[in-house]
Design an enzyme around this catalytic site. Structure first.
Site, PDB file in Angstrom:
ATOM      1  N   GLU A   1      53.572  39.185  25.677  1.00  0.00           N
ATOM      2  CA  GLU A   1      55.077  39.320  25.144  1.00  0.00           C
ATOM      3  C   GLU A   1      55.990  38.562  26.014  1.00  0.00           C
ATOM      4  O   GLU A   1      56.604  38.209  25.299  1.00  0.00           O
ATOM      5  CB  GLU A   1      55.139  41.022  25.419  1.00  0.00           C
TER       6      GLU A   1
ATOM      7  N   GLU B   1      46.232  46.614  24.503  1.00  0.00           N
ATOM      8  CA  GLU B   1      46.894  47.953  24.599  1.00  0.00           C
ATOM      9  C   GLU B   1      46.110  49.203  24.032  1.00  0.00           C
ATOM     10  O   GLU B   1      46.093  50.213  24.358  1.00  0.00           O
ATOM     11  CB  GLU B   1      48.366  47.822  24.107  1.00  0.00           C
TER      12      GLU B   1
ATOM     13  N   GLY C   1      51.484  42.664  28.006  1.00  0.00           N
ATOM     14  CA  GLY C   1      52.960  42.414  28.330  1.00  0.00           C
ATOM     15  C   GLY C   1      52.985  40.809  28.824  1.00  0.00           C
ATOM     16  O   GLY C   1      54.044  40.312  28.704  1.00  0.00           O
TER      17      GLY C   1
ATOM     18  N   ALA D   1      51.353  44.838  31.616  1.00  0.00           N
ATOM     19  CA  ALA D   1      52.147  45.721  32.428  1.00  0.00           C
ATOM     20  C   ALA D   1      51.220  46.163  33.671  1.00  0.00           C
ATOM     21  O   ALA D   1      50.072  46.456  33.482  1.00  0.00           O
ATOM     22  CB  ALA D   1      52.888  46.973  31.613  1.00  0.00           C
TER      23      ALA D   1
HETATM   24  N1  T1G Z   1      47.573  46.705  35.833  1.00  0.00           N
HETATM   25  C1  T1G Z   1      47.108  47.076  37.221  1.00  0.00           C
HETATM   26  N2  T1G Z   1      45.911  46.715  37.618  1.00  0.00           N
HETATM   27  C2  T1G Z   1      45.086  46.050  36.991  1.00  0.00           C
HETATM   28  C3  T1G Z   1      45.494  45.389  35.715  1.00  0.00           C
HETATM   29  C4  T1G Z   1      46.906  46.062  34.964  1.00  0.00           C
HETATM   30  N3  T1G Z   1      47.335  45.677  33.997  1.00  0.00           N
HETATM   31  N4  T1G Z   1      44.664  44.696  35.029  1.00  0.00           N
HETATM   32  C5  T1G Z   1      43.631  44.658  35.788  1.00  0.00           C
HETATM   33  N5  T1G Z   1      44.023  45.275  37.195  1.00  0.00           N
HETATM   34  C6  T1G Z   1      43.126  45.515  38.430  1.00  0.00           C
HETATM   35  C7  T1G Z   1      41.886  46.293  38.050  1.00  0.00           C
HETATM   36  O1  T1G Z   1      41.855  47.748  38.211  1.00  0.00           O
HETATM   37  C8  T1G Z   1      41.113  45.849  39.517  1.00  0.00           C
HETATM   38  O2  T1G Z   1      41.721  46.554  40.603  1.00  0.00           O
HETATM   39  C9  T1G Z   1      41.514  44.203  39.524  1.00  0.00           C
HETATM   40  O3  T1G Z   1      42.947  44.239  38.754  1.00  0.00           O
HETATM   41  C10 T1G Z   1      40.772  43.312  38.739  1.00  0.00           C
HETATM   42  O4  T1G Z   1      40.598  43.850  37.556  1.00  0.00           O
HETATM   43  C11 T1G Z   1      53.992  46.420  28.028  1.00  0.00           C
HETATM   44  C12 T1G Z   1      52.111  48.506  28.053  1.00  0.00           C
HETATM   45  C13 T1G Z   1      42.586  40.997  33.195  1.00  0.00           C
HETATM   46  C14 T1G Z   1      40.524  40.707  31.838  1.00  0.00           C
HETATM   47  O5  T1G Z   1      45.242  45.742  29.530  1.00  0.00           O
HETATM   48  O6  T1G Z   1      41.435  43.431  30.967  1.00  0.00           O
HETATM   49  O7  T1G Z   1      50.884  45.337  28.977  1.00  0.00           O
HETATM   50  O8  T1G Z   1      39.498  47.404  41.061  1.00  0.00           O
HETATM   51  O9  T1G Z   1      38.156  44.138  37.749  1.00  0.00           O
HETATM   52  O10 T1G Z   1      36.830  41.615  35.491  1.00  0.00           O
HETATM   53  O11 T1G Z   1      53.216  46.029  25.845  1.00  0.00           O
HETATM   54  O12 T1G Z   1      41.443  43.398  34.396  1.00  0.00           O
HETATM   55  O13 T1G Z   1      40.146  45.172  42.429  1.00  0.00           O
HETATM   56  O14 T1G Z   1      41.409  47.398  42.691  1.00  0.00           O
HETATM   57  O15 T1G Z   1      39.180  44.007  35.383  1.00  0.00           O
HETATM   58  O16 T1G Z   1      38.401  39.356  36.210  1.00  0.00           O
HETATM   59  C15 T1G Z   1      47.879  45.452  29.053  1.00  0.00           C
HETATM   60  C16 T1G Z   1      43.574  44.992  31.575  1.00  0.00           C
HETATM   61  C17 T1G Z   1      48.343  46.481  29.879  1.00  0.00           C
HETATM   62  C18 T1G Z   1      44.639  44.021  30.728  1.00  0.00           C
HETATM   63  C19 T1G Z   1      40.513  40.614  34.271  1.00  0.00           C
HETATM   64  N6  T1G Z   1      46.823  44.674  29.790  1.00  0.00           N
HETATM   65  N7  T1G Z   1      42.796  44.340  32.682  1.00  0.00           N
HETATM   66  O17 T1G Z   1      39.161  41.296  34.558  1.00  0.00           O
HETATM   67  O18 T1G Z   1      38.940  41.849  36.845  1.00  0.00           O
HETATM   68  S1  T1G Z   1      49.410  47.347  28.864  1.00  0.00           S
HETATM   69  C20 T1G Z   1      45.338  45.017  30.052  1.00  0.00           C
HETATM   70  C21 T1G Z   1      41.743  43.412  32.012  1.00  0.00           C
HETATM   71  C22 T1G Z   1      50.802  46.555  28.584  1.00  0.00           C
HETATM   72  C23 T1G Z   1      52.716  46.165  27.463  1.00  0.00           C
HETATM   73  C24 T1G Z   1      51.806  47.096  27.672  1.00  0.00           C
HETATM   74  C25 T1G Z   1      41.106  42.683  33.394  1.00  0.00           C
HETATM   75  C26 T1G Z   1      41.112  41.144  33.318  1.00  0.00           C
HETATM   76  P1  T1G Z   1      40.557  46.859  41.732  1.00  0.00           P
HETATM   77  P2  T1G Z   1      39.136  43.502  36.671  1.00  0.00           P
HETATM   78  P3  T1G Z   1      38.254  40.916  35.591  1.00  0.00           P
END
Ligand code: T1G
Ligand code: NAD
Length: 659
Positions: free
Chosen positions: A104, A124, A101, A62
């Site tokens: 999912e 999450e 997500g 998400a």
């Molecule tokens: N939403 C918004 N921005 C995100 C994002 C996300 N999910 N993931 C990364 N970014 C932005 C981050 O802030 C950075 O921005 C840029 O992307 C590159 O990220 C419904 C509720 C995917 C392994 O927790 O683990 O789904 O600083 O530097 O090292 O049930 O990003 O460039 O402006 O980390 O290559 C669940 C979180 C969400 C994954 C890539 N998903 N992200 O790593 O790049 S909750 C997560 C990561 C959800 C559902 C639930 C990592 C990555 P900027 P980065 P990276």
């Protein structure tokens, strides 16, 4: 550019997701997916659909930035339910990371295929959440419940091969193919299934395994103990348990309620703050457009505790490393330390045999500084003595490439003075690692008065390349983390005289979620280090500032902690568990009397309030003095340097101090 587009190939449709940087499920993506499934269901020419993501990764979750804002339809659970109910088979083609997500959505599809380098997971819990769009319902209907609980509650991604073994993937394209070959391979796979009956949606299946009530209790209790106050891992496990005991419709409702409660709770707000805070640390205006120098060969001067750890970190990140020590004996000792670290990584399966051998081949040692002649960066980790450091920097100046970055790992010495030992001091900076250097993620990047933007940019790039988090600090006593440690250590010393005890303070800190109490940590690190610092600073200490002599008295008795068997606590031979010592209590009471303090009872809350207060007071000074860039950097330093519980956000988050 639309986030969702459809490409047609004969009877196959390819739904492209294009929402850089990580194809997060923004409202536009959700809307586009919902429209795509409606469109394709109405198209009788289409017999199968591939869900494919452009850029570096499949949907990574998400859009975290949307949390805390009004949610705009379509809701993700509805999008996934609609894909699952499609009259056409949907094939999720996965590269990069299918997370949260994103996974999912893939579970709502009828097939899941991936390249070997792909990773899948539910992170999450790291955001204080649980999967909120059916993940805890569909997963245990696809794989074994215990595997499902582990994946959901630990929040760690699994490799494509592990996912395939678990049954999470229908196919992994072996041997390894590049991401840009995935679509073609996915099309071949889809041709193969297009005429088969559509597999039943996961939500219509029973959960794969029924665990006994005792088994669930054991699982939940184990996760509760391990998560040390963070609630999301426990909630995630409870959601999977309920999902296995309910029909899907009830389970979806229950999961959603649990998710919303967590999303609106304090722990998730703190963890989402930390997620962005950690990525904010590298955003430094003065270097945002400054390219770092290439970093192919790295050097370490000194192979002691820190030098060996730093050298190992270089090798573990795939770099060539040159270690220089004083003489053959100390060099052999240093190289052996590095080898022990790599052996431990091999034993813990962090690296395989091939990587271990490659890293050994990447390591060279010498007792001559000219071995650094090809290095792009050299990190100095010799004795904490200004004379020694200035002498070695003068030598490094002559033996390294003029553009090579020279970094000192000093804890307390003035880096401006060290930089003055070289002709071009703009190429000198501090890289303050924390012990053990190959494990700890925090590295304070210390900018001197004359450091160049390129040197600073290269320092940041070097730390990131080690998989660590760089945090910018100015030159001051203790930089950021240790300066705050000194501040709250003083507050704890005051509380000892005022009526508390090492045991009470340590227990309060552990109950708060810190890995160790202050006095336990001092016994582990050694009381002599702090004693040496206090003696060094004695001449410049403010005579009006309250000074507590308890720790000095322990040191004068030779009680330096675990290394001498006695410190704040007594340690029996072979044990690392401290036992209270009446002598320490007596010394505390004597010093309180000498200071004229009337001792009193303390509550746990008051102890933590005073500790957090001391942290935030010192942090505010760091910001006012321009030593720290932003409040969230200070929170990251406390989290990564001292294990401040992430689910509390950090002292500045707790005190409500904005960035
Ligand atoms: N939403 C918004 N921005 C995100 C994002 C996300 N999910 N993931 C990364 N970014 C932005 C981050 O802030 C950075 O921005 C840029 O992307 C590159 O990220 C419904 C509720 C995917 C392994 O927790 O683990 O789904 O600083 O530097 O090292 O049930 O990003 O460039 O402006 O980390 O290559 C669940 C979180 C969400 C994954 C890539 N998903 N992200 O790593 O790049 S909750 C997560 C990561 C959800 C559902 C639930 C990592 C990555 P900027 P980065 P990276
Ligand atoms: P250490 O005593 O374990 O190692 C220092 C090493 O430097 C020794 O192996 C010594 O042989 C070598 N050395 C001394 N003079 C040398 C020279 N002229 N040429 C080459 N090698 C030389 O010390 P340490 O704990 O590794 O600390 C090293 C530096 O890192 C110090 O500045 C210290 O303040 C800093 N530091 C230490 C920690 C920690 O927790 N130990 C944490 C952060 C920073």
């Amino acid at each position: 550019m639309s986030a969702i587009s459809i490409e047609y190939h004969d009877k196959m449709a390819i739904v492209h997701v294009d929402n850089p940087p990580v194809n997060a499920l923004s409202q536009e993506v959700r809307q586009g997916l919902m429209e795509a499934v409606e469109t394709l269901d109405d198209n009788s020419e289409i017999s199968a659909v591939i869900l494919f993501c452009k850029g570096r990764t499949f949907i990574a979750g998400a859009d975290i930035r949307e949390f805390g804002k009004p949610i705009v339809a379509p809701h993700l659970p509805d999008v996934i339910d609609r894909i699952e109910a499609s009259t056409k088979p949907w094939v999720a083609a996965i590269h990069g990371t299918a997370l949260g997500g994103g996974l999912e959505v893939a579970l709502g599809c009828h097939y899941r295929v991936a390249i070997t380098s792909a990773k899948l997971g539910f992170p999450e819990v790291n955001l204080g959440l649980i999967p909120g769009a059916g993940g805890t319902v569909r997963l245990p209907r696809l794989i074994d419940a215990q595997d499902a609980v582990r994946i959901v509650s630990e929040g760690k991604p699994v490799s494509a091969s592990s996912a395939s073994q678990l049954g999470l993937l229908d196919h992994v394209f072996e041997p390894e193919i590049a991401a840009d070959e995935l679509l073609e391979k996915a099309m071949e796979f889809t041709v193969g299934i297009a005429d088969e009956a559509i597999p039943a949606g996961l939500s219509s299946r029973p959960s794969l395994s029924q665990l006994s009530a005792e088994a669930w209790d054991t699982i939940i209790n184990g996760i509760t103990k391990k998560s040390r106050g963070q609630i999301s891992p426990v909630e995630a496990a409870l959601a999977v348990q309920q999902s296995c005991q309910m029909d899907a419709d009830e389970a979806f409702k229950s999961e959603r309620q649990r998710f919303i409660k967590l999303r609106d709770g304090e722990q998730s707000k703190a963890l989402r703050y930390v997620f962005f805070a950690q990525r904010q640390t590298t955003k430094i205006k003065r270097i945002e457009n400054v390219s770092p120098l290439p970093l192919n060969i790295c050097g370490v001067l000194g192979g002691g505790t820190m030098g060996a750890g730093i050298c190992a970190a270089m090798l573990l990140s795939g770099k060539k490393a040159v270690m220089v020590e004083r003489d053959k004996d100390t060099l052999d000792a240093g190289l052996n330390r590095v080898n022990s670290i790599l052996q431990a990584s091999l034993k813990r399966k962090i690296i395989g045999e091939d990587k271990f051998n490659h890293m050994q081949a990447n390591l060279t040692g010498s007792i001559k500084h000219d071995a650094f002649c090809d290095c792009d960066i050299v990190v100095e980790a010799v004795f904490e003595d200004m004379g020694v450091k200035q002498q070695v920097f003068t030598s490094l100046d002559a033996e390294t490439k003029p553009e090579a970055v020279l970094a000192t790992n000093t804890s307390y010495l003035n880096i401006n003075e060290i930089a003055a030992s070289v002709k071009d001091p703009s190429r000198v900076l501090g890289l303050h690692f924390f012990s053990p250097a190959h494990i700890m993620k925090l590295v304070e990047v210390i900018s001197t008065d004359v450091v160049s933007d390129q040197t600073l940019s290269t320092g940041f790039a070097f730390v990131k390349s080690l998989g660590k988090t760089p945090i910018l600090s100015g030159v001051c006593e203790g930089f950021i983390a240790n300066r705050i440690l000194t501040a709250y250590r003083k507050e704890c010393d005051y509380m000892l005289e005022d009526g508390s005890s090492p045991q009470q303070i340590d227990a309060a800190m552990r109950d708060f979620g810190l890995p160790m109490g202050l006095f336990e940590m001092a016994d582990l690190a050694g009381l002599d280090i702090g004693w040496a610092t206090r003696k060094r600073l004695a001449a410049t200490r403010d005579p009006d500032e309250r000074y507590v002599r308890i720790a000095d008295r322990l040191c004068e008795l030779g009680r330096f902690g675990q290394k001498t068997g006695k410190g704040w606590y007594i340690y029996e031979v072979g044990s690392r568990t401290g036992i209270s010592d009446p002598l320490v209590d007596r010394i505390i009471k004597e010093e309180a009397a000498l200071s004229g303090v009337t001792r009193r009872e303390f509550t746990t809350d008051e102890i933590m309030d005073r500790i957090i207060g001391a942290m935030t007071k010192e942090a505010t000074s760091l910001l006012d003095e321009g030593i720290a860039e932003r409040a969230s950097d200070i929170d990251m330093a406390m989290i990564l340097g001292f294990g401040f519980p992430r689910w509390r956000g950090g002292p500045m988050f707790i005190s409500g101090t904005p960035n």
